[in-house]
Design a protein around this motif. Structure first.
Motif, PDB file in Angstrom:
ATOM      1  N   VAL A   1       0.837  -1.204   0.000  1.00  0.00           N
ATOM      2  CA  VAL A   1       0.000   0.000   0.000  1.00  0.00           C
ATOM      3  C   VAL A   1       0.871   1.253   0.000  1.00  0.00           C
ATOM      4  N   VAL A   2       1.937   1.225   0.813  1.00  0.00           N
ATOM      5  CA  VAL A   2       2.857   2.363   0.861  1.00  0.00           C
ATOM      6  C   VAL A   2       3.500   2.575  -0.502  1.00  0.00           C
ATOM      7  N   ARG A   3       3.881   1.477  -1.164  1.00  0.00           N
ATOM      8  CA  ARG A   3       4.501   1.579  -2.481  1.00  0.00           C
ATOM      9  C   ARG A   3       3.532   2.182  -3.489  1.00  0.00           C
ATOM     10  N   GLU A   4       2.272   1.796  -3.401  1.00  0.00           N
ATOM     11  CA  GLU A   4       1.267   2.310  -4.326  1.00  0.00           C
ATOM     12  C   GLU A   4       1.055   3.818  -4.138  1.00  0.00           C
ATOM     13  N   LYS A   5       1.156   4.282  -2.891  1.00  0.00           N
ATOM     14  CA  LYS A   5       0.914   5.693  -2.590  1.00  0.00           C
ATOM     15  C   LYS A   5       2.210   6.471  -2.374  1.00  0.00           C
ATOM     16  N   ALA A   6       3.337   5.919  -2.780  1.00  0.00           N
ATOM     17  CA  ALA A   6       4.636   6.528  -2.488  1.00  0.00           C
ATOM     18  C   ALA A   6       4.757   7.954  -3.012  1.00  0.00           C
ATOM     19  N   ASP A   7       4.282   8.170  -4.242  1.00  0.00           N
ATOM     20  CA  ASP A   7       4.388   9.515  -4.823  1.00  0.00           C
ATOM     21  C   ASP A   7       3.551  10.525  -4.043  1.00  0.00           C
ATOM     22  N   GLU A   8       2.320  10.140  -3.667  1.00  0.00           N
ATOM     23  CA  GLU A   8       1.455  11.040  -2.896  1.00  0.00           C
ATOM     24  C   GLU A   8       2.070  11.332  -1.528  1.00  0.00           C
ATOM     25  N   ILE A   9       2.591  10.276  -0.885  1.00  0.00           N
ATOM     26  CA  ILE A   9       3.199  10.455   0.444  1.00  0.00           C
ATOM     27  C   ILE A   9       4.414  11.369   0.343  1.00  0.00           C
ATOM     28  N   ALA A  10       5.221  11.178  -0.698  1.00  0.00           N
ATOM     29  CA  ALA A  10       6.419  12.016  -0.878  1.00  0.00           C
ATOM     30  C   ALA A  10       6.036  13.483  -1.072  1.00  0.00           C
ATOM     31  N   ALA A  11       4.974  13.729  -1.858  1.00  0.00           N
ATOM     32  CA  ALA A  11       4.536  15.110  -2.091  1.00  0.00           C
ATOM     33  C   ALA A  11       4.048  15.749  -0.801  1.00  0.00           C
ATOM     34  N   GLU A  12       3.267  15.000  -0.031  1.00  0.00           N
ATOM     35  CA  GLU A  12       2.760  15.538   1.233  1.00  0.00           C
ATOM     36  C   GLU A  12       3.906  15.740   2.229  1.00  0.00           C
ATOM     37  N   PHE A  13       4.865  14.827   2.225  1.00  0.00           N
ATOM     38  CA  PHE A  13       6.017  14.963   3.124  1.00  0.00           C
ATOM     39  C   PHE A  13       6.811  16.217   2.788  1.00  0.00           C
ATOM     40  N   SER A  14       6.950  16.505   1.503  1.00  0.00           N
ATOM     41  CA  SER A  14       7.667  17.709   1.076  1.00  0.00           C
ATOM     42  C   SER A  14       6.972  18.971   1.589  1.00  0.00           C
ATOM     43  N   ILE A  15       5.631  18.975   1.538  1.00  0.00           N
ATOM     44  CA  ILE A  15       4.877  20.126   2.037  1.00  0.00           C
ATOM     45  C   ILE A  15       5.053  20.273   3.544  1.00  0.00           C
ATOM     46  N   ILE A  16       5.039  19.148   4.276  1.00  0.00           N
ATOM     47  CA  ILE A  16       5.199  19.192   5.736  1.00  0.00           C
ATOM     48  C   ILE A  16       6.577  19.741   6.102  1.00  0.00           C
ATOM     49  N   VAL A  17       7.603  19.312   5.385  1.00  0.00           N
ATOM     50  CA  VAL A  17       8.953  19.821   5.646  1.00  0.00           C
ATOM     51  C   VAL A  17       9.003  21.327   5.385  1.00  0.00           C
ATOM     52  N   HIS A  18       8.384  21.745   4.278  1.00  0.00           N
ATOM     53  CA  HIS A  18       8.349  23.173   3.942  1.00  0.00           C
ATOM     54  C   HIS A  18       7.595  23.958   5.024  1.00  0.00           C
ATOM     55  N   LEU A  19       6.477  23.393   5.498  1.00  0.00           N
ATOM     56  CA  LEU A  19       5.702  24.040   6.552  1.00  0.00           C
ATOM     57  C   LEU A  19       6.503  24.158   7.845  1.00  0.00           C
ATOM     58  N   ASP A  20       7.262  23.109   8.159  1.00  0.00           N
ATOM     59  CA  ASP A  20       8.081  23.149   9.377  1.00  0.00           C
ATOM     60  C   ASP A  20       9.143  24.243   9.260  1.00  0.00           C
ATOM     61  N   MET A  21       9.724  24.375   8.069  1.00  0.00           N
ATOM     62  CA  MET A  21      10.698  25.452   7.842  1.00  0.00           C
ATOM     63  C   MET A  21      10.051  26.823   8.044  1.00  0.00           C
ATOM     64  N   LEU A  22       8.854  27.020   7.463  1.00  0.00           N
ATOM     65  CA  LEU A  22       8.139  28.286   7.622  1.00  0.00           C
ATOM     66  C   LEU A  22       7.765  28.528   9.077  1.00  0.00           C
ATOM     67  N   ASN A  23       7.394  27.461   9.772  1.00  0.00           N
ATOM     68  CA  ASN A  23       7.026  27.577  11.185  1.00  0.00           C
ATOM     69  C   ASN A  23       8.208  28.039  12.031  1.00  0.00           C
ATOM     70  N   CYS A  24       9.418  27.574  11.692  1.00  0.00           N
ATOM     71  CA  CYS A  24      10.627  28.018  12.404  1.00  0.00           C
ATOM     72  C   CYS A  24      10.816  29.525  12.240  1.00  0.00           C
ATOM     73  N   ILE A  25      10.652  30.005  11.005  1.00  0.00           N
ATOM     74  CA  ILE A  25      10.819  31.445  10.746  1.00  0.00           C
ATOM     75  C   ILE A  25       9.743  32.241  11.474  1.00  0.00           C
ATOM     76  N   ALA A  26       8.495  31.766  11.415  1.00  0.00           N
ATOM     77  CA  ALA A  26       7.390  32.474  12.068  1.00  0.00           C
ATOM     78  C   ALA A  26       7.607  32.569  13.574  1.00  0.00           C
ATOM     79  N   GLN A  27       8.111  31.475  14.166  1.00  0.00           N
ATOM     80  CA  GLN A  27       8.376  31.463  15.609  1.00  0.00           C
ATOM     81  C   GLN A  27       9.443  32.501  15.961  1.00  0.00           C
TER      82      GLN A  27
END
Length: 789
Positions: free
Chosen positions: A256-282
């Motif tokens: 199941v993870v393999r089937e959704k790997a691309d979607e998970i990778a895209a969402e993970f990229s957004i979460i990492v970007h959000l965490d970076m923005l959250n550091c700056i906002a803090q």
């Protein structure tokens, strides 16, 4: 493109290190450390918008639900090949990430006013189906749960049951006298995955079984008794089945993870970007930063700027004084600023602040400066700063500076900002001055913005004489011989080297010799500059005094205006009270006249009505004067301001009514309030107030209104006899004065009590000629129609 070397010289990397401390994963931290200026205004504004949305969440007392998470990119790479299986502990790494993603989506989707965050997170789902599957099968520590499958749950029940049986049997054996005498101790344990009992080495032949281990001391043999070997074998078979079932489960989840790997990778990229923005906002919230304007023009304006690292240093040292804010502007006609002043006066930190804040602004970050600050969208930031002496490259300090200047001159253009510290130093002062002036002239020709610091007197004079260049200085307190760290534009500064040297103990003799060697011109120039600075200070104090006096005058004028307004208000109140008293007197007279109406029947009716109308005219005049002073109801409406269909407020009624006709010649309006049409003078009308008349209050209110608003019908249904008669009497009086020939009294049928009381009251009444029961169309027996005399 701003080079990494420039960013390091300005300590931008150090600033990113501080910001990255708030990251929730190593990959987020690395993302923060890799931040660099963006090339386009839109990208800068987009990042700023996202950061400001996150700051709004903080300002509302909340935060994005981040928690520590792992970099899953290597795991996604491992699972992509067909048939690849992730371990349970590896699948467990997805749990906090998916939980956190789902929580962020829920929070942002329910919030209002976070448009930028909405756009960024609209692609996030948190993969709820996969999340449930993994959490049902694996816990956060990486163990496969019993709930992963019914088969696994059944196998584990059998394992626990069989293991409990083995333990019980061994415990019984250790208590048997035939065995216990040979035991080293009475506990049971496991060795090599098999259950064993501790037997003394000298007695190991006395207990039938298989030796699986020997203690380090060599005195104990761990023996699996023959009596439980078949049970242990069965236990191992079940354990093998358990492993096989776990592998089957992990293989399914991995697919199941393999089937959704691309979607998970895209969402993970957004979460990492959000965490970076959250550091700056803090970080921005901590230092109360603002988003500056990014301009395509050659202009930089900084208002109330503070070096962020210096501010943090002050806080860490718990220093009470605040960092002195920096204010400067350069651009348009003036493109070069040369800052002078004493050593340790803040020249270098000033141009470093300019460079660092520019890098922050171009990286889409808020800056520790006022929101009115403006930074240019430059393509390059060129810096010559610090001691670049190099023994390996056979370079002196001066040679290193010259190499940097050559490179700056080669690439500088109108899309460049240049920072040069200690311009012209490292060689003979006269030659250094000449070179520095030539460099400044060349940089001015290229069209770039330049901030430079220097101690050389000749450069100050050159800048003063050259159009498009500005002198600036760091203020210095000559009384205490200490720098004030405030930048002043428009005048050069002094080094104050001799004064500072004397303060730190250099003898007066040496100071005197030094002054003589400086020469008269230099001393005179310094004295002149000191005198000008002193006069400037005096003028500033005078201007400050004038400003205070102007402010005091403004306050006094405001107080005087308030007193005049209060006096006018009092005058209006006094006049209003006087007119109100007059109105009450006239109203009282009218009541007396109406009460005496029966006794005055012998007087001609026409004469009586004339007297009443005269009294009404007086009341109307007083009422109109009163209306001009009645602040509560506002100013009367002019007749040209009213149109048929408008809704207006009728002061005497206390409710709104709709305009159905306008009688300009007599300044009156025809209005409909509820189901009644009335005629009112224009002076009684005000702007709409949104007060609607109810049926009951409408009757009561209208009975006390002027004649122009008297209705021809009265509804007494629901009233007691005494209450109804108290309403009926003034109704008849008003109707008679209004000239009505016929009025309708609604009393209902009921038990007939109210009907009889009404008709008894009408019988013989001086204003009533006769009365009758209403027609069927008028209300039948529930209505009495009275004909007035």
């Amino acid at each position: 493109m701003i080079s990494r070397n420039t960013l390091q010289l300005l300590e931008f990397d150090r600033l990113l290190g501080v910001i990255a401390d708030a990251a929730h994963s190593d990959i987020s931290r690395n993302t923060v450390l890799e931040i660099s200026p963006l090339p386009e205004v839109e990208a800068i504004r987009d990042r700023c918008s996202l950061i400001e949305d996150i700051r709004r969440i903080y300002q509302q007392g909340s935060s994005l639900p981040f928690e520590e998470f792992q970099d899953i990119a290597p795991l996604l790479a491992r699972v992509r090949p067909s048939g690849a299986v992730l371990e349970a502990v590896e699948l467990a790494a997805f749990i906090p990430l998916l939980d956190m993603t789902f929580a962020i989506v829920s929070q942002v989707s329910q919030a209002e006013g976070l448009d930028a965050l909405h756009r960024l997170t609209m692609q996030l789902t948190g993969q709820p189906d996969l999340q449930k599957t993994i959490k049902r099968s694996v816990d956060r520590e990486g163990n496969v749960r019993d709930t992963a499958s019914p088969a696994l749950a059944a196998i584990r029940r059998e394992l626990r049951k069989l293991e409990a049986g083995i333990q019980k049997k061994l415990e019984e054996m250790t208590r048997e006298p035939a065995v216990s005498v040979f035991l080293q101790d009475d506990f049971i344990t496991k060795r090599a995955g098999r259950w064993v009992i501790p037997v003394r080495m000298d007695s190991k032949g006395q207990v039938a079984g298989v030796v699986h281990d020997i203690s380090k001391s060599g005195e104990t043999a761990f023996i699996e008794p023959l009596a439980i070997i078949h049970l242990s074998n069965e236990l191992e078979n079940l354990a093998a089945e358990e492993k096989a079932e776990e592998l089957r489960i992990l293989r399914i989840i991995s697919a199941v993870v393999r089937e959704k790997a691309d979607e998970i990778a895209a969402e993970f990229s957004i979460i990492v970007h959000l965490d970076m923005l959250n550091c700056i906002a803090q970080f921005a919230e901590e230092l109360h930063m603002h988003v500056p304007e990014i301009s395509a023009t050659r202009m930089i304006r900084i208002a109330g700027a503070r070096h962020p690292l210096l501010t943090l240093s002050y806080r860490k040292m718990d220093r009470k004084e605040a960092v002195v804010p920096l204010d400067l502007q350069l651009g348009n006609e003036d493109t070069i600023m040369v800052i002078t002043g004493s050593n340790a006066g803040g020249k270098t930190i000033s141009i470093k602040s300019v460079g660092l804040l520019l890098c922050m602004a171009l990286s889409g970050m808020p800056v520790p400066a006022g929101s009115s600050s403006v930074f240019p969208l430059v393509s390059s930031l060129l810096v010559d700063m610090g001691d670049e002496q190099s023994i390996e490259n056979n370079l002196s300090t001066f040679s290193a500076h010259v190499q940097n200047i050559v490179q700056i001159l080669r690439v500088a253009d109108d899309q460049t900002l240049v920072l040069i510290d200690e311009l012209g130093t490292g060689t003979d002062p006269d030659e250094g001055t000449a070179l520095a002036c030539a460099v400044l002239k060349e940089l001015q020709t290229s069209g770039c913005l330049v901030f430079a610091t220097t101690h050389l007197m000749g450069i100050k004079g050159f800048v003063h004489r050259t159009a498009g260049m500005l002198n600036a200085s760091m203020e210095f307190d000559k009384k205490t011989l200490t720098p004030l760290y405030r930048l002043r534009t428009g005048e050069p500064g002094q080094s104050h080297a001799l004064e500072i040297a004397k303060k730190y103990g250099l003898s007066d003799g040496i100071i005197s010799v030094a002054r003589e060697m400086l020469g008269g011109n230099k001393i005179e120039l310094d004295a002149l500059m000191a005198d000008l600075n002193l006069k400037r200070t005096d003028y500033e104090e005078l201007l400050h005094g004038l400003a205070l006096r102007e402010e005091q005058l403004r306050v006094k004028e405001h107080i005087a205006a308030q007193k005049i307004a209060e006096a006018e208000l009092k005058q209006k109140d006094m006049l209003a009270n006087a007119y109100k008293e007059s109105l009450e007197i006239i109203a009282d007279v009218r009541r007396q006249m109406r009460d005496a109406l029966e006794s005055l029947k012998k007087i001609e009716k026409k004469e009586l009505q004339e007297r009443i109308r005269a009294a009404e005219q007086k009341q109307k005049a007083v009422a109109e004067k009163l209306a001009a002073y009645d602040r509560e109801d506002g100013e009367p409406i002019r007749i040209e301001e009213v149109a048929v269909g408008d809704t207006v407020y009728v002061k005497s009624l206390g409710y709104d009514a709709r305009v159905t006709g306008i009688m300009e010649n007599v300044s009156r309006l025809k209005l409909v309030s509820g189901s009644k049409e009335i005629l009112v003078p224009l002076a009684d009308v005000r702007l709409k107030k949104g007060r609607e008349v109810s049926e009951r209050t409408k009757q009561t209110r209208m009975l006390s209104a002027p004649d122009e608003m008297v209705p021809s019908r009265i509804n007494l249904i629901g009233m007691r006899v005494d209450e109804a008669l108290s309403q009926l009497e003034p109704f008849l009086n008003h109707a008679a004065l209004a000239g009505f020939r016929e009025v309708t009294i609604i009393h209902g049928v009921g038990a007939g009590i109210l009907q009889r009381a009404v008709r008894k009251h009408l019988d013989g009444h001086p204003l009533v000629k006769t009365f009758r029961t209403g027609e069927q169309s008028e209300g039948g027996a529930g209505v009495t129609v009275a004909l007035l005399s």
